[in-house]
Write a protein that holds these residues in place. Structure first.
Motif, PDB file in Angstrom:
ATOM      1  N   TYR A  99       0.888  -1.746   0.344  1.00  0.00           N
ATOM      2  CA  TYR A  99      -0.377   0.275   0.025  1.00  0.00           C
ATOM      3  C   TYR A  99       0.832   1.459   0.109  1.00  0.00           C
ATOM      4  O   TYR A  99       1.221   2.246   1.125  1.00  0.00           O
ATOM      5  N   VAL A 100       1.117   1.386  -1.176  1.00  0.00           N
ATOM      6  CA  VAL A 100       2.394   2.953  -1.464  1.00  0.00           C
ATOM      7  C   VAL A 100       1.300   3.599  -1.237  1.00  0.00           C
ATOM      8  O   VAL A 100       0.485   3.954  -1.736  1.00  0.00           O
ATOM      9  N   SER A 101       1.791   4.650  -0.179  1.00  0.00           N
ATOM     10  CA  SER A 101       1.139   6.529  -0.650  1.00  0.00           C
ATOM     11  C   SER A 101       1.343   7.292  -1.932  1.00  0.00           C
ATOM     12  O   SER A 101       2.279   6.689  -2.797  1.00  0.00           O
ATOM     13  N   THR A 102       0.062   7.743  -2.258  1.00  0.00           N
ATOM     14  CA  THR A 102       0.007   8.339  -3.518  1.00  0.00           C
ATOM     15  C   THR A 102       1.009   9.171  -2.977  1.00  0.00           C
ATOM     16  O   THR A 102       1.216  10.097  -4.202  1.00  0.00           O
ATOM     17  N   GLU A 103       1.393  10.512  -2.254  1.00  0.00           N
ATOM     18  CA  GLU A 103       1.888  10.972  -1.545  1.00  0.00           C
ATOM     19  C   GLU A 103       2.953  11.457  -2.027  1.00  0.00           C
ATOM     20  O   GLU A 103       4.160  12.002  -2.334  1.00  0.00           O
ATOM     21  N   ARG A 104       4.306   9.901  -1.102  1.00  0.00           N
ATOM     22  CA  ARG A 104       5.537  10.217  -0.941  1.00  0.00           C
ATOM     23  C   ARG A 104       5.414   8.571  -1.139  1.00  0.00           C
ATOM     24  O   ARG A 104       5.117   7.865  -0.623  1.00  0.00           O
ATOM     25  N   GLU A 105       5.875   7.475  -2.970  1.00  0.00           N
ATOM     26  CA  GLU A 105       6.116   6.703  -3.941  1.00  0.00           C
ATOM     27  C   GLU A 105       7.082   5.622  -2.588  1.00  0.00           C
ATOM     28  O   GLU A 105       7.142   4.397  -3.021  1.00  0.00           O
ATOM     29  N   ASN A 106       8.152   5.950  -1.469  1.00  0.00           N
ATOM     30  CA  ASN A 106       8.790   5.559  -0.994  1.00  0.00           C
ATOM     31  C   ASN A 106       8.476   5.848   0.233  1.00  0.00           C
ATOM     32  O   ASN A 106       8.982   4.677   1.583  1.00  0.00           O
ATOM     33  N   LEU A 107       6.449   5.399   0.773  1.00  0.00           N
ATOM     34  CA  LEU A 107       6.498   5.309   2.606  1.00  0.00           C
ATOM     35  C   LEU A 107       5.246   4.353   1.444  1.00  0.00           C
ATOM     36  O   LEU A 107       4.302   4.568   1.291  1.00  0.00           O
ATOM     37  N   SER A 108       4.750   4.335   3.250  1.00  0.00           N
ATOM     38  CA  SER A 108       3.763   2.273   3.008  1.00  0.00           C
ATOM     39  C   SER A 108       2.637   3.030   3.642  1.00  0.00           C
ATOM     40  O   SER A 108       2.826   4.474   4.884  1.00  0.00           O
ATOM     41  N   THR A 109       1.286   2.615   3.753  1.00  0.00           N
ATOM     42  CA  THR A 109       0.344   3.644   4.541  1.00  0.00           C
ATOM     43  C   THR A 109      -0.383   2.439   5.088  1.00  0.00           C
ATOM     44  O   THR A 109      -1.091   2.864   5.957  1.00  0.00           O
ATOM     45  N   VAL A 110      -0.138   1.682   5.473  1.00  0.00           N
ATOM     46  CA  VAL A 110      -0.247   0.638   6.397  1.00  0.00           C
ATOM     47  C   VAL A 110      -0.381   0.758   7.512  1.00  0.00           C
ATOM     48  O   VAL A 110       0.637   1.440   8.413  1.00  0.00           O
ATOM     49  N   ALA A 111      -1.744   0.626   8.410  1.00  0.00           N
ATOM     50  CA  ALA A 111      -2.171   1.108   9.546  1.00  0.00           C
ATOM     51  C   ALA A 111      -2.216   0.136  10.691  1.00  0.00           C
ATOM     52  O   ALA A 111      -2.494  -0.653  10.052  1.00  0.00           O
ATOM     53  N   PRO A 112      -2.232  -0.294  11.860  1.00  0.00           N
ATOM     54  CA  PRO A 112      -1.452   1.267  12.904  1.00  0.00           C
ATOM     55  C   PRO A 112       0.295   1.001  12.443  1.00  0.00           C
ATOM     56  O   PRO A 112       0.889   1.756  12.771  1.00  0.00           O
ATOM     57  N   ALA A 146      -8.560  -3.379   6.513  1.00  0.00           N
ATOM     58  CA  ALA A 146      -8.266  -2.598   6.017  1.00  0.00           C
ATOM     59  C   ALA A 146      -7.335  -2.895   4.322  1.00  0.00           C
ATOM     60  O   ALA A 146      -6.534  -1.568   3.526  1.00  0.00           O
ATOM     61  N   PHE A 147      -6.469  -3.601   4.912  1.00  0.00           N
ATOM     62  CA  PHE A 147      -4.418  -3.842   4.441  1.00  0.00           C
ATOM     63  C   PHE A 147      -4.636  -5.536   4.125  1.00  0.00           C
ATOM     64  O   PHE A 147      -3.877  -5.804   4.408  1.00  0.00           O
ATOM     65  N   PRO A 148      -5.685  -5.967   3.637  1.00  0.00           N
ATOM     66  CA  PRO A 148      -5.857  -7.573   3.053  1.00  0.00           C
ATOM     67  C   PRO A 148      -4.218  -7.801   2.352  1.00  0.00           C
ATOM     68  O   PRO A 148      -3.776  -9.275   2.499  1.00  0.00           O
ATOM     69  N   LEU A 149      -3.406  -7.472   1.415  1.00  0.00           N
ATOM     70  CA  LEU A 149      -2.479  -7.769   0.384  1.00  0.00           C
ATOM     71  C   LEU A 149      -1.941  -7.668   1.504  1.00  0.00           C
ATOM     72  O   LEU A 149      -0.643  -8.704   0.795  1.00  0.00           O
ATOM     73  N   VAL A 150      -1.478  -7.016   2.955  1.00  0.00           N
ATOM     74  CA  VAL A 150       0.020  -7.610   3.086  1.00  0.00           C
ATOM     75  C   VAL A 150      -0.253  -8.826   3.603  1.00  0.00           C
ATOM     76  O   VAL A 150       1.089  -9.685   3.856  1.00  0.00           O
ATOM     77  N   LYS A 151      -0.731  -9.479   3.955  1.00  0.00           N
ATOM     78  CA  LYS A 151      -1.196 -10.650   4.316  1.00  0.00           C
ATOM     79  C   LYS A 151      -0.182 -11.649   3.695  1.00  0.00           C
ATOM     80  O   LYS A 151       0.493 -12.749   3.902  1.00  0.00           O
ATOM     81  N   GLN A 152      -0.187 -11.141   1.825  1.00  0.00           N
ATOM     82  CA  GLN A 152       0.579 -12.138   1.056  1.00  0.00           C
ATOM     83  C   GLN A 152       2.159 -11.999   1.228  1.00  0.00           C
ATOM     84  O   GLN A 152       2.611 -12.250   0.162  1.00  0.00           O
ATOM     85  N   ALA A 153       2.399 -10.378   1.733  1.00  0.00           N
ATOM     86  CA  ALA A 153       4.022 -10.105   1.546  1.00  0.00           C
ATOM     87  C   ALA A 153       4.977 -10.921   2.496  1.00  0.00           C
ATOM     88  O   ALA A 153       4.212 -11.531   3.135  1.00  0.00           O
ATOM     89  N   THR A 154       5.591 -11.613   1.959  1.00  0.00           N
ATOM     90  CA  THR A 154       7.015 -11.887   2.504  1.00  0.00           C
ATOM     91  C   THR A 154       8.510 -11.378   3.162  1.00  0.00           C
ATOM     92  O   THR A 154       8.886 -10.402   2.627  1.00  0.00           O
ATOM     93  N   PRO A 155       8.166 -10.708   4.682  1.00  0.00           N
ATOM     94  CA  PRO A 155       8.826 -10.265   5.478  1.00  0.00           C
ATOM     95  C   PRO A 155      10.157 -11.184   5.938  1.00  0.00           C
ATOM     96  O   PRO A 155      10.113 -12.101   6.389  1.00  0.00           O
ATOM     97  N   VAL A 156      11.058 -10.247   6.326  1.00  0.00           N
ATOM     98  CA  VAL A 156      12.672 -11.131   6.136  1.00  0.00           C
ATOM     99  C   VAL A 156      12.551 -10.252   7.702  1.00  0.00           C
ATOM    100  O   VAL A 156      12.189  -8.926   7.991  1.00  0.00           O
ATOM    101  N   ASP A 157      12.316 -11.149   9.152  1.00  0.00           N
ATOM    102  CA  ASP A 157      12.612 -10.253   9.876  1.00  0.00           C
ATOM    103  C   ASP A 157      13.203 -10.524  10.801  1.00  0.00           C
ATOM    104  O   ASP A 157      14.473 -11.862  10.538  1.00  0.00           O
ATOM    105  N   LEU A 158      14.735  -9.469  11.152  1.00  0.00           N
ATOM    106  CA  LEU A 158      15.673  -9.815  12.203  1.00  0.00           C
ATOM    107  C   LEU A 158      15.781  -8.427  13.108  1.00  0.00           C
ATOM    108  O   LEU A 158      14.995  -7.894  13.910  1.00  0.00           O
ATOM    109  N   LEU A 159      16.413  -9.267  14.364  1.00  0.00           N
ATOM    110  CA  LEU A 159      17.183  -8.379  15.394  1.00  0.00           C
ATOM    111  C   LEU A 159      18.414  -8.154  15.385  1.00  0.00           C
ATOM    112  O   LEU A 159      18.903  -8.615  14.721  1.00  0.00           O
ATOM    113  N   LEU A 160      18.392  -6.788  15.387  1.00  0.00           N
ATOM    114  CA  LEU A 160      19.682  -5.931  15.207  1.00  0.00           C
ATOM    115  C   LEU A 160      20.442  -5.618  16.900  1.00  0.00           C
ATOM    116  O   LEU A 160      20.005  -4.891  17.762  1.00  0.00           O
TER     117      LEU A 160
END
Length: 196
Positions: free
Chosen positions: A127-140, A149-163
């Motif tokens: 859900y890329v912002s229409t105002e800033r193409e490098n920002l996601s609008t997924v909330a909260p 509100a953001f059903p496609l997110v569950k299809q995305a594949t994250p890479v999670d890590l601890l820094l």
């Protein structure tokens, strides 16, 4: 002086304050309460503050000599260093999901951070912002999205890590990233412009 962003249940605000006040108010007092181990927490907790993308080294040139990008970072980036930023915050401080237009080396100094990454090919699910193409609008947040509100997110594949302290993370240009401080902490990032 340092500019800081502070979060509360009503949202966030920016404030200009002396660096010493920022450290005493948001970091030193929190150290005794939270210890040095990663904990939960959210950006909605009272007292959360984040000095984000601050050019501390321009403000305090004597620090600039002590903070240089590791040689491996410079060689791997294959480009020209364009900016060095300081990221200093309390537990629960968040950098929302976005991507950078530079090659990014995030070098973590102290504390622990949770980082979530998505490859550029996941953009249509974020859900890329229409105002800033490098920002996601997924909330909260991308960690706890409203899936109605953001059903496609569950299809995305994250890479999670601890820094952890002393670790560095290379974030290629165009890769989506979200960062949440699990403890108080400090990072320095180096942005590189790719050579043509």
């Amino acid at each position: 002086s340092a500019s800081s962003s502070s979060s509360s249940r009503q949202g966030w605000r920016e404030a200009l304050m002396p660096l010493g006040d920022f450290v005493r108010q948001y970091l030193v007092d929190n150290t005794e309460q939270e210890g040095n181990r990663p904990q939960g927490g959210s950006a909605d907790e009272p007292g959360v503050a984040y000095m984000a993308q601050h050019n501390l080294f321009e403000q305090f040139p004597e620090l600039a000599d002590a903070v240089k990008p590791p040689t491996r970072c410079v060689d791997a980036a294959g480009g020209t260093l364009t900016e060095t930023n300081c990221w200093w915050g309390s537990r629960g401080a968040v950098t929302p999901l976005h991507f950078d237009t530079y090659q990014n080396f995030l070098c973590h100094v102290c504390g622990y951070k949770f980082v979530r990454l998505y490859a550029p090919d996941q953009s249509e699910l974020l859900y890329v912002s229409t105002e800033r193409e490098n920002l996601s609008t997924v909330a909260p947040s991308i960690e706890h999205p409203d899936l109605d509100a953001f059903p496609l997110v569950k299809q995305a594949t994250p890479v999670d890590l601890l820094l952890a302290p002393g670790e560095s993370l290379f974030i290629p240009r165009g890769w989506w990233h979200y960062v949440r401080s699990l403890t108080h902490g400090q990072s320095v990032n180096f942005w590189f412009e790719e050579r043509a």
